[in-house]
Every structure is written in structure tokens, then in C-alpha cells.
Design a protein around this motif. Structure first.
Motif, PDB file in Angstrom:
ATOM      1  N   THR A  30       0.855  -1.187   0.000  1.00 55.35           N
ATOM      2  CA  THR A  30       0.000   0.000   0.000  1.00 55.35           C
ATOM      3  C   THR A  30       0.885   1.228   0.000  1.00 55.35           C
ATOM      4  O   THR A  30       2.119   1.109   0.020  1.00 55.35           O
ATOM      5  N   ARG A  38      -7.694   8.134  -0.891  1.00 58.97           N
ATOM      6  CA  ARG A  38      -8.955   7.355  -0.881  1.00 58.97           C
ATOM      7  C   ARG A  38      -9.742   7.507   0.402  1.00 58.97           C
ATOM      8  O   ARG A  38     -10.947   7.273   0.429  1.00 58.97           O
ATOM      9  N   CYS A 114     -20.777   1.070  14.051  1.00 53.97           N
ATOM     10  CA  CYS A 114     -20.305   2.461  14.035  1.00 53.97           C
ATOM     11  C   CYS A 114     -21.368   3.485  14.418  1.00 53.97           C
ATOM     12  O   CYS A 114     -21.046   4.648  14.663  1.00 53.97           O
ATOM     13  N   ARG A 153      -5.078  -5.456   2.904  1.00 55.00           N
ATOM     14  CA  ARG A 153      -4.911  -4.003   2.754  1.00 55.00           C
ATOM     15  C   ARG A 153      -6.233  -3.282   2.523  1.00 55.00           C
ATOM     16  O   ARG A 153      -6.317  -2.065   2.654  1.00 55.00           O
ATOM     17  N   GLY A 219     -16.210  -2.724   0.678  1.00 51.26           N
ATOM     18  CA  GLY A 219     -16.035  -1.271   0.817  1.00 51.26           C
ATOM     19  C   GLY A 219     -16.856  -0.423  -0.124  1.00 51.26           C
ATOM     20  O   GLY A 219     -17.468   0.563   0.295  1.00 51.26           O
ATOM     21  N   ASN A 220     -16.906  -0.812  -1.403  1.00 53.61           N
ATOM     22  CA  ASN A 220     -17.625   0.005  -2.392  1.00 53.61           C
ATOM     23  C   ASN A 220     -19.103   0.133  -2.063  1.00 53.61           C
ATOM     24  O   ASN A 220     -19.694   1.212  -2.155  1.00 53.61           O
ATOM     25  N   ASN A 257     -14.362   8.004   6.505  1.00 50.67           N
ATOM     26  CA  ASN A 257     -13.656   8.296   5.270  1.00 50.67           C
ATOM     27  C   ASN A 257     -14.001   9.736   4.894  1.00 50.67           C
ATOM     28  O   ASN A 257     -15.178  10.104   4.856  1.00 50.67           O
TER      29      ASN A 257
HETATM   30  C1  LIG Z   1     -12.435   0.967   1.272  1.00 44.88           C
HETATM   31  C2  LIG Z   1     -12.368   2.149   0.338  1.00 44.88           C
HETATM   32  C3  LIG Z   1     -11.443   3.208   0.906  1.00 44.88           C
HETATM   33  C4  LIG Z   1     -11.835   1.705  -1.000  1.00 44.88           C
HETATM   34  O1  LIG Z   1     -11.754   2.810  -1.875  1.00 44.88           O
HETATM   35  P1  LIG Z   1     -12.227   2.646  -3.384  1.00 44.88           P
HETATM   36  O2  LIG Z   1     -11.945   3.916  -4.041  1.00 44.88           O
HETATM   37  O3  LIG Z   1     -13.648   2.168  -3.331  1.00 44.88           O
HETATM   38  O4  LIG Z   1     -11.245   1.556  -3.911  1.00 44.88           O
HETATM   39  P2  LIG Z   1     -11.586   0.132  -4.562  1.00 44.88           P
HETATM   40  O5  LIG Z   1     -12.111  -0.799  -3.523  1.00 44.88           O
HETATM   41  O6  LIG Z   1     -12.420   0.372  -5.793  1.00 44.88           O
HETATM   42  O7  LIG Z   1     -10.146  -0.335  -4.981  1.00 44.88           O
HETATM   43  C5  LIG Z   1      -9.422   0.317  -5.991  1.00 44.88           C
HETATM   44  C6  LIG Z   1      -8.099  -0.403  -6.169  1.00 44.88           C
HETATM   45  O8  LIG Z   1      -7.261  -0.119  -5.031  1.00 44.88           O
HETATM   46  C7  LIG Z   1      -6.749  -1.333  -4.487  1.00 44.88           C
HETATM   47  N1  LIG Z   1      -6.567  -1.191  -3.065  1.00 44.88           N
HETATM   48  C8  LIG Z   1      -7.448  -1.487  -2.068  1.00 44.88           C
HETATM   49  N2  LIG Z   1      -6.903  -1.195  -0.881  1.00 44.88           N
HETATM   50  C9  LIG Z   1      -5.686  -0.690  -1.116  1.00 44.88           C
HETATM   51  C10 LIG Z   1      -4.665  -0.185  -0.285  1.00 44.88           C
HETATM   52  N3  LIG Z   1      -4.773  -0.153   1.046  1.00 44.88           N
HETATM   53  N4  LIG Z   1      -3.532   0.259  -0.870  1.00 44.88           N
HETATM   54  C11 LIG Z   1      -3.384   0.251  -2.200  1.00 44.88           C
HETATM   55  N5  LIG Z   1      -4.322  -0.222  -3.049  1.00 44.88           N
HETATM   56  C12 LIG Z   1      -5.455  -0.668  -2.509  1.00 44.88           C
HETATM   57  C13 LIG Z   1      -7.792  -2.378  -4.839  1.00 44.88           C
HETATM   58  O9  LIG Z   1      -7.227  -3.666  -4.820  1.00 44.88           O
HETATM   59  C14 LIG Z   1      -8.211  -1.929  -6.229  1.00 44.88           C
HETATM   60  O10 LIG Z   1      -7.251  -2.395  -7.142  1.00 44.88           O
HETATM   61  P3  LIG Z   1      -7.710  -2.921  -8.581  1.00 44.88           P
HETATM   62  O11 LIG Z   1      -8.367  -1.750  -9.241  1.00 44.88           O
HETATM   63  O12 LIG Z   1      -6.415  -3.314  -9.194  1.00 44.88           O
HETATM   64  O13 LIG Z   1      -8.649  -4.051  -8.313  1.00 44.88           O
HETATM   65  C15 LIG Z   1     -13.789   2.777   0.142  1.00 44.88           C
HETATM   66  O14 LIG Z   1     -14.587   1.901  -0.610  1.00 44.88           O
HETATM   67  C16 LIG Z   1     -14.482   3.057   1.426  1.00 44.88           C
HETATM   68  O15 LIG Z   1     -14.037   3.873   2.225  1.00 44.88           O
HETATM   69  N6  LIG Z   1     -15.636   2.405   1.675  1.00 44.88           N
HETATM   70  C17 LIG Z   1     -16.370   2.579   2.892  1.00 44.88           C
HETATM   71  C18 LIG Z   1     -15.743   1.740   3.948  1.00 44.88           C
HETATM   72  C19 LIG Z   1     -16.195   2.103   5.326  1.00 44.88           C
HETATM   73  O16 LIG Z   1     -16.402   3.237   5.633  1.00 44.88           O
HETATM   74  N7  LIG Z   1     -16.322   1.111   6.178  1.00 44.88           N
HETATM   75  C20 LIG Z   1     -16.662   1.267   7.533  1.00 44.88           C
HETATM   76  C21 LIG Z   1     -18.125   1.336   7.702  1.00 44.88           C
HETATM   77  S1  LIG Z   1     -18.529   1.961   9.278  1.00 44.88           S
END
Ligand SMILES: CC(C)(COP(=O)(O)OP(=O)(O)OC[C@H]1O[C@@H](n2cnc3c(N)ncnc32)[C@H](O)[C@@H]1OP(=O)(O)O)[C@@H](O)C(=O)NCCC(=O)NCCS
Length: 344
Positions: A30, A38, A114, A153, A219-220, A257
């Protein structure tokens, strides 16, 4: 005389150990840049080996009592919001009760992930407004670091440990909760879950091998749900309170986030400056997050008597919650209690 439930004490605790995004770069594939852009998170706190949810909650609770100039023995009830209790039984609330010496208080845990702190505020207010109790402690705490897969990650970079607490007490002052909205959608439960260790999947070598004791998240999908549910709940809570966006001075949101917060703020038409953000320093501390945020707002002197606060939260369950609270004249309530301790 109408009874209201005012917050008169607040406190929080965050473990000393700071885990930065740079530290995570050395543990996982990461980057600081990915995590910051993000999520808005720069660092989070991790509990020491001898710390648990109850030990952190007890410190936050004692700080809230000190702020309220109140002794633990005078509490009627302790509500502990947590998804990561010390043990399945006894309740973490009972461990806190013992630790702070609240010998006259009932105690129970509340698990709405949460949204737990907002649910707790609402519940405490009902006990007080109904006349059943005068003084209720709400504490939210999490040791999520013990339930994370540090090789995953997509989840481990998001969460942190800590605790936040408030004391609510009965007052005739026009303050406390003006309205609230609580919601749930159990069909979405599998989107955010710790599936192992409960009655459905008791701990066994197989559940451990499968990693069922770790937090799992889509997450999405959670992202979209979060914005949708918080926007709707906040709108409804404001309408119920007879207020509009212009009447809100401070928004105290669940800190998951910064992009979720931005999207929610924009959809609600609230100024960004009114939204309190500390997710950069703590990550997502689940049931502790609103408590820590509220405590920091109060410590910073951001809350003045008569200010309207808007709470918004979403979480596992799935659940959502919003509440509007009018900040009390805390000094006046505490001074009046100290002058005549048995009145109200
Ligand atoms: C988790 C979260 C940050 C991910 O962000 P996102 O923009 O949706 O990212 P994606 O899941 O689409 O992943 C995009 C890419 O980043 C990668 N990736 C995921 N985590 C990563 C990390 N820590 N470091 C680097 N890359 C990462 C993924 O594997 C994906 O790669 P790919 O395109 O090759 O498949 C976001 O979805 C989120 O915050 N969701 C809400 C989660 C939350 O609030 N949960 C608690 C509820 S109380």
C-alpha cells in the motif's frame, strides 16, 4: 416541568501507539498516497498489549465524570457501545462499571457497530426524559486492531482503537436531543461482518483457519450506503427538529472516510467548515468515533450554549442514525447541581 437530557461531561482516550501510513507501507502493498487520497486517513492509534476496550472506556468515562464534576457513585446507568467487547460475556459495560466504581449503576452493552454512540445518546436521553433516571454515562470504545487481518490491505488500513464518553443528566434547561432517526437494514449485514466466534459459527480450528474472526467488508457497497443513509437520516432529523441546514452550527459525524463526509456534506448543502473531521488522526474507531469527535469539539471550545449539533452515522448491521442536539449551558447546570445536589 419538561425534562431534558444535557451533556455535562465529556472525555476520550486514544492509545499512545501511533501507526502511520508510512508504517503500513512497510507491512503491506500500500502507500501513504493511496490511503490519504482514498480515505483521508494519515494515522491511527493501536491499543497496547495490556489495553482492551474496557480499559480504554474506563479512562474516557472517568475523564467525562471529572469534566462534569460528578462522582461515579452518582451514576444511574452505563451504556457501552462496542463491537469489540473484551469478552462475549460479561458485558464490557459491567467491566467499566467496576473499574470506575459506579456501584449504583445498571450497565449494558449496545452493538450497532459504528452508529453505536449515537444510538447510545438517544437511548440515554429516553431514560432521562422519561424520568426513570437522572444521570447516565454513554461510552463508546473499540479495540478493532485485534479483529483486523493485517495482511488485508482493503480493511486494515481503515480502522483504529480508542474510546469516547459523555455524561448526560436531567435538566430543565432547553437543551439536549431535539430529534433523532434510527434505522437498520439487516439484509445488508454480510457487507460488513465479523462472522466467526458467535453462535452461528463458534470458534474452532476451521473458523480460525478461514479467518472468520477477522472483520470482512465490501467497501464500495458500504460507501454508497453510507452517503445515502446519512443524507436521508440527517434530512429527516432536521425536519423533525423543525430546523434547517442554516440552523446547524457543528456536524459531528461518524469518522470513516473523508470522501464519504464530503459527499454527505455536499448532498445536504452544509458548509464544509461546519463538519468536524478527525479521521486523519484516528482512522475509523467505529462506536468510539462520534464520542471522540464530540469530546474533541467540546475541548476545543467549539460548542456554545444554544448551539445546534447534528450527529450522523452509519455502520454494520447495517444501521444508520442521526440526531439533533442543542448544546447546554454546561457551567450553569454543573454549578446549580453543586449548589443543590438533590434537586431535579
Ligand atoms: C475501502 C475504500 C477506501 C476503498 O476505496 P475505493 O476507491 O472504493 O477503492 P476500490 O475498492 O475500488 O479499490 C481500488 C483499487 O485499489 C486497491 N486497493 C485497495 N486497498 C488498497 C490499499 N490499502 N492500498 C493500495 N491499493 C489498494 C484495490 O485492490 C483496487 O485495485 P484494482 O483496481 O487493481 O482491483 C472505500 O470503498 C471506502 O471507504 N468504503 C467505505 C468503507 C467504510 O467506511 N467502512 C466502515 C463502515 S462503518
Amino acid at each position: 416541568m419538561p425534562r431534558h437530557a444535557a451533556v455535562t461531561g465529556w472525555g476520550h482516550y486514544a492509545p499512545e501507539k501511533v501507526l502511520t501510513n508510512r508504517d503500513l507501507e512497510g507491512m503491506l502493498d500500500t502507500s501513504d498516497e493511496w490511503i490519504r487520497t482514498r480515505t483521508g486517513i494519515c494515522e491511527r492509534r493501536i491499543a497496547a498489549h495490556d489495553e482492551t476496550t474496557s480499559t480504554m472506556c474506563a479512562i474516557a468515562a472517568q475523564r467525562a465524570l471529572d469534566k462534569a464534576h460528578m462522582a461515579a457513585i452518582d451514576l444511574d446507568l452505563i451504556i457501552c457501545a462496542t463491537t469489540t467487547p473484551d469478552t462475549l460475556m460479561p458485558a464490557t459495560a459491567c467491566l467499566v462499571q467496576d473499574s470506575i466504581g459506579a456501584a449504583n449503576a445498571g450497565a449494558f452493552d449496545l452493538n450497532t457497530a459504528c452508529t453505536g454512540f449515537v444510538y447510545g445518546l438517544v437511548m440515554a436521553s429516553q431514560f432521562i426524559q422519561s424520568g426513570a433516571y437522572d444521570r447516565v454515562l454513554v461510552v463508546g470504545g473499540e479495540t478493532l486492531s485485534r479483529f483486523l487481518n493485517w495482511q488485508d490491505r482493503t480493511t486494515c488500513i481503515l480502522f483504529g482503537d480508542g474510546a469516547g464518553a459523555v455524561v448526560l443528566e436531567a435538566t430543565e434547561d432547553e437543551s439536549g436531543l431535539l430529534s433523532f432517526v434510527l434505522g437498520s437494514q439487516g439484509s445488508g449485514g454480510p457487507l460488513l461482518t465479523i462472522a466467526g466466534g458467535g453462535a452461528a459459527k463458534p470458534a474452532s480450528p476451521e473458523t480460525v483457519a478461514a479467518g472468520d474472526h477477522y472483520l470482512y467488508m465490501r467497501g464500495n457497497e458500504i460507501f454508497k450506503f453510507a452517503v445515502r443513509s446519512m443524507v436521508q437520516a440527517a434530512g429527516e432529523a432536521l425536519t423533525k427538529a423543525g430546523l434547517t441546514q442554516e440552523d446547524v452550527r457543528v456536524v459531528v459525524p461518524h469518522q470513516a472516510n473523508v470522501r464519504i463526509l464530503r459527499a454527505t456534506q455536499e448532498a445536504l448543502g452544509l458548509p464544509w467548515e461546519s463538519v468536524f473531521v478527525n479521521v486523519d488522526r484516528y482512522g475509523n474507531t467505529s462506536a468510539a468515533s462520534v464520542g471522540i469527535a464530540l469530546s474533541e469539539c467540546a475541548d476545543l471550545g467549539m460548542l456554545r450554549p444554544g448551539d445546534n449539533l447534528l450527529f450522523i452515522a452509519f455502520g454494520g448491521g447495517l444501521t444508520w442514525a442521526s440526531a439533533v442536539m442543542r448544546w447546554a449551558d454546561v457551567d450553569a447546570i454543573v454549578a446549580a447541581r453543586e449548589e443543590s445536589p438533590n434537586v431535579i
